[in-house]
Design an enzyme around this catalytic site. Structure first.
Site, PDB file in Angstrom:
ATOM      1  N   ARG A 162       0.984  -1.485  -0.032  1.00 35.07           N
ATOM      2  CA  ARG A 162      -0.177   0.130  -0.323  1.00 35.07           C
ATOM      3  C   ARG A 162       0.933   1.258   0.147  1.00 35.07           C
ATOM      4  O   ARG A 162       1.066   2.318   0.659  1.00 35.07           O
ATOM      5  CB  ARG A 162      -0.617   0.251   1.408  1.00 35.07           C
ATOM      6  CG  ARG A 162      -2.060  -0.651   1.491  1.00 35.07           C
ATOM      7  CD  ARG A 162      -2.728  -0.690   0.492  1.00 35.07           C
ATOM      8  NE  ARG A 162      -3.715  -1.945   0.921  1.00 35.07           N
ATOM      9  CZ  ARG A 162      -3.985  -3.777   0.264  1.00 35.07           C
ATOM     10  NH1 ARG A 162      -2.804  -3.706  -0.308  1.00 35.07           N
ATOM     11  NH2 ARG A 162      -4.500  -4.579   0.336  1.00 35.07           N
ATOM     12  N   SER A 235     -10.452   0.812   3.585  1.00 34.69           N
ATOM     13  CA  SER A 235      -9.787  -0.078   5.143  1.00 34.69           C
ATOM     14  C   SER A 235      -9.157   2.100   5.881  1.00 34.69           C
ATOM     15  O   SER A 235      -8.339   2.677   5.050  1.00 34.69           O
ATOM     16  CB  SER A 235      -8.672  -0.520   4.322  1.00 34.69           C
ATOM     17  OG  SER A 235      -9.439  -1.562   4.509  1.00 34.69           O
ATOM     18  N   GLU A 331      -3.983   5.087   6.237  1.00 37.51           N
ATOM     19  CA  GLU A 331      -3.842   4.618   4.908  1.00 37.51           C
ATOM     20  C   GLU A 331      -4.221   5.324   3.980  1.00 37.51           C
ATOM     21  O   GLU A 331      -3.697   5.945   2.788  1.00 37.51           O
ATOM     22  CB  GLU A 331      -4.491   3.104   4.621  1.00 37.51           C
ATOM     23  CG  GLU A 331      -4.091   2.840   3.300  1.00 37.51           C
ATOM     24  CD  GLU A 331      -5.638   1.784   2.742  1.00 37.51           C
ATOM     25  OE1 GLU A 331      -4.962   0.643   3.030  1.00 37.51           O
ATOM     26  OE2 GLU A 331      -6.456   1.921   2.298  1.00 37.51           O
TER      27      GLU A 331
END
Ligand code: FAD
Ligand code: NAP
Length: 335
Positions: A162, A235, A331
């Site tokens: 990520r 998320s 994130e």
């Protein structure tokens, strides 16, 4: 190019947070972008689908670029592979459906991820055992201060979990305009995640590319909140990576902890499990909470400000740190 003054960005971020942008420029092609850069634009905020951002201010004085650069074209092809070049404003899922329809394999596990193609390399989007970097060839981006166009190879992008160079030293410096992917005409299913394996087994059919894509769409539709109904950015936190000794320590106290090996001597902990164990799953504080089916997804039940979401996320982080001595990092990109 379309300029809107005092644009409420509520409909331009999937959290559904209101923030008034002094100037929002919708760019339709590279020339629009170059015209903007040469007009002396400073520190713009680029928004694609707005599905990985959190607007923390009620007013945004930096210019906002709404990227709408379209187009999908095959640029190279042989008997087994194809290279496609995609405009950064193309909707990611529409692109994946196009690959599936044409029997070009590689991205089917990434079906139904919201947002646009231009943001996919930024956090190296991933799901169900596949990351976009596996099919990535290169991208074109324009330097936002000079207007110079630069080709970034796979190596230049420094992809990680990520993560990429665009979240680090190149953050905020470029506008990505096109991305190229190499896809295979030979389909090999990647069936690793329990939900996908079980669902494919239930169907009892030989998995085709279309079937895998459909299964993943179905799983996601049933598990994740639709941003049009409940604001969210997927998320909120990344899964933390810890050294094996740390996992061993944790396993003594929490034998059920969910962890997956990553390379040698490291493990990825399921952040959702950590958050769930702290009692946040399905919780609600004012307008904000954690989604009932997936604790990692922070939701806006309606009318939440960016600040409320930040406060809630900090409460989650602090509780996880206190209980497990593990830091979870957002994130989502804050502005
Ligand atoms: P935006 O939110 O618009 O932007 C994200 C960042 O990229 C910002 O910093 C922005 O400034 C920058 N940016 C955007 N476009 C450009 C550009 N052209 N040039 C330079 N910078 C740019 N992510 C996953 O990895 N896997 C998943 O399975 C997944 N599932 C999700 C499910 C839901 C319900 C939601 C809401 C989100 C999910 N996400 C997932 C997160 C998100 O969809 C992805 O990160 C997606 O790639 C973001 O695309 P976007 O166009 O919406 O980016
Ligand atoms: P899940 O299948 O319930 O799994 C929970 C966590 O365990 C995930 O975070 C996943 O890591 C990890 N995991 C599960 N099986 C694994 C395996 N076989 N090998 C390695 N890691 C494994 O997760 P979910 O919430 O339903 O999401 C399914 C997929 O969609 C995941 O890949 C997830 O990343 C992706 N997704 C991402 C977002 C986002 O915004 N980033 C939002 C929704 C879904 P990984 O996350 O590393 O895969």
């Amino acid at each position: 190019m379309i300029l809107t003054i005092n644009q409420d960005l509520k409909d331009f971020n999937t959290f559904g947070v209101s923030a008034l942008a002094d100037y929002a420029y919708e760019i339709l092609d590279e020339q629009d972008l170059l015209d903007l850069i040469s007009s002396g634009l400073e520190n713009p905020l680029i928004i694609g689908g707005g599905s990985n951002i959190l607007l923390t201010q009620s007013n945004i004085s930096n210019p906002v670029i709404l990227n709408r650069i379209e187009g999908i074209s095959v640029i190279e092809e042989n008997d087994t592979e194809v290279i496609v070049s995609v405009g950064s404003g193309v909707n990611w899922h529409e692109f994946v459906l196009w690959t599936v329809k044409n029997n070009y394999s590689g991205l089917e596990n990434l079906s139904l991820i919201p947002g646009n193609v231009g943001a996919a390399p930024i956090q190296n989007i991933g799901a169900y055992g596949v990351e976009q970097e596996k099919s990535f060839v290169n991208l074109t981006a324009f330097d936002l201060s000079t207007g110079e166009s630069k080709l970034f190879t796979h190596e230049d992008c420094a992809f990680g979990y990520r993560d990429s160079v665009f979240k680090r030293r190149a953050k905020g410096k470029y506008c990505i305009t096109r991305v190229s992917y190499k896809l295979s005409k030979i389909f090999k299913p990647i069936l690793q995640y329990k939900d996908v394996v079980n669902r494919v087994a239930e169907l009892g059919e030989t998995p085709t590319m279309e079937l895998v894509s459909d299964v993943i769409i179905d799983i996601r539709r049933n598990k994740l909140p639709y941003p049009e109904e409940i604001g969210n950015a997927g998320s909120f936190f990344k899964n933390p990576i810890v050294a094996s000794y740390k996992l061993n320590e944790l396993q003594k106290r929490f034998p059920d902890i969910v962890a997956y090996p990553v390379g040698e001597n490291h493990y990825k902990l399921a952040a959702a499990w950590l958050i769930d164990q702290c009692g946040f799953k399905g919780s609600r504080y004012g307008n904000v909470g954690s989604y009932k089916n997936q604790a990692l997804v922070i939701v806006n039940y309606g009318g939440a400000t960016g600040e409320e979401i930040v406060n809630y996320s900090e409460k989650v982080q602090a509780t996880v740190l206190e209980k497990f001595n593990v830091e979870i990092e957002p994130e989502v990109n804050f502005y």
